[in-house]
Design a protein around this motif. Sequence first.
Motif: not given
Length: 658
Positions: A518-524
């Motif tokens: 849920a952390n939009d700062k984490v890249d995927a």
Amino acid sequence: MTDDLERLRAALKSGSPEADPARKADDIAAAMSAFDTAFAETAESAGTTQESSIEPRPSNSRPVWGRLIDGGISMIHALTTRAGLAATTGLVTAGLALLIVLPQDTAFGPGTDGAHDLDIDSAPEAPVLLDEPVLAEAELAMDLSSAAPPSPLVEQSLKVEGRLALSRAAPETSVVSRALTADSDARPAPVDVDTEAFANEDPSGVTAVADQPVSTFSVDVDTASWSVIRSSLMNGSLPPTEAVRIEEMVNYFPYAYPAPEPGGAPFATTLGVSPTPWNPDTQILHIGLQGALPALEDRPPLNLVFLIDTSGSMQDPDKLPLLKQSLRLMLGELRAEDEVAIVAYAGSAGAVLEPTPAGESSKILAALDRLEAGGSTAGQAGLEQAYALAETMKGEGEVSRILLATDGDFNVGIHDPEALEDFIARKRESGAFLSVLGFGRGNLDDATMQALAQAGNGQAAYIDTIAEAQKVLVDQLTGQLFAIAQDVKIQVEFNPAEIAEYRLIGYETRALRREDFANDKVDAGEIGAGHQVTALYEVTPVGSSAVLNEPLRYQPAATPEGANGELGFLRLRYKEPGGSESRLIETPIPAEVSQASVETRFATAIAGFGQLLRGSVYLGDWDYDAAAALAGNARGEDPFGYRAEALRLIRLAGSLDK
């Protein structure tokens, strides 16, 4: 010639004489005179017998023994250039012996081609001509590290007989024999995987749902691992274990997943649960995503920067030459309004082609043709210049992509890999994404290439053949260059009332923490236009004899309200291209077990193949034959032969792993 032979025999029986410069000069002059006389006599004889029926031979096709004379003279000249070493009578007599042992009636002559003058099978057994004292003297006289090498003909002649006296006299210590019997037609050395670096982690183990009911990972649509595996197998060896990334193997192949509905989410989800082929007491959960494929005319203009490694390590045929051929294929798929620029890097970086419309293909191809390999690899400087050039090409509503093509041998300029990844991550915020194409083996730095591609929101592919270039840069070009969703994450929550244990097959390098979802700062990872994502879990139902973890005393399984009949719950998060906030898709996973579809069976066969290559402990007695049988029965529609190739590689691996 009788007196000469007598002197030769006497010289061979005598000990090593003291060096005598004056005598050396006289002996060399006598030898050259004898050579010239022999050649003139034979040439006159050959001209008399063949003048009326055979055209004159070109100068580079002289009789083999005549060319041997030239090689002998060249060798003697080279040996006399060492001022500190004196050649002795033994060295000269050794040169004469090489001439005498090759009679005119051996299996070569003036009517044969120079490249095939020697008939190895029919060549007569040669007598031992040189004894150890003479060899020792010859070794002392020759410093092969600075002397000119013998002519190709001398190498070929001595190679056949060993294979003459030199190979049979002290082969363990003789510098002469080691140098002159070297095989000039030796095959290329096999791939030295010890110099290669691959990105991987230890295989995922079995997780108890009671301990950790949630599994989270980033999607991956890279395919490099499959091509590296194929390269190894086709070279006659099993791939390095760390090169086997099972998710990339599975995702190499296209699957018949349904397309998303127009106007809805950018991808559709396919779910299925079926028996596990290697364990009757577990099940396979198959998750498939199908990305939307917009019409070609609807895609935005493309600004493409080719960042090409031209370092010395790229000179092999499967590197820079194949790279050029591959990019030629790709150019044919671009539209006239797309722009192309080229940056090359080796000892230093520089723009080879300023931004040019793709319609000016001749100009682009000419710039590619000028590229040559040489120098060390200043990878960081090249990346910085490529991003700077991409910035000048950027326009409203356009897509910018840097395509790095390299063998990954970044040996200059990257002093801090983490800082470089941070640099690339910052640049992707400007909209310029980075994809990486790997070429060649031997010093392949797959680990760096994977890290750069992930930091740049791009894909990593490995191109080992022109057919692979066709697949990656033509058939899948749109998906490679145009993203339809960014930072795509998958999370599965398993129902403890249904599932006791689970194991995600592959995705070790894409694992995320539960809170990262849920952390939009984490890249995927990103999904390109038309791309597919396939993931497989092996799950163990509650009550199965295959359960490996003992139950916990104080945490009994509980059935969530309304979750009866659900194996688990699937959540997907993604961002629109260029967006900053993610969107959520949720789907229950039915617990119903059904017969595996053709797509599930094939994906499972490839996943099993990958586990065999990694030496998995979870397959029991399941082997390569079983994997081949499963893949062979699930080929389905295979218009490009990818699945047929997989079947051949599985069988080949089974033969090599014995």
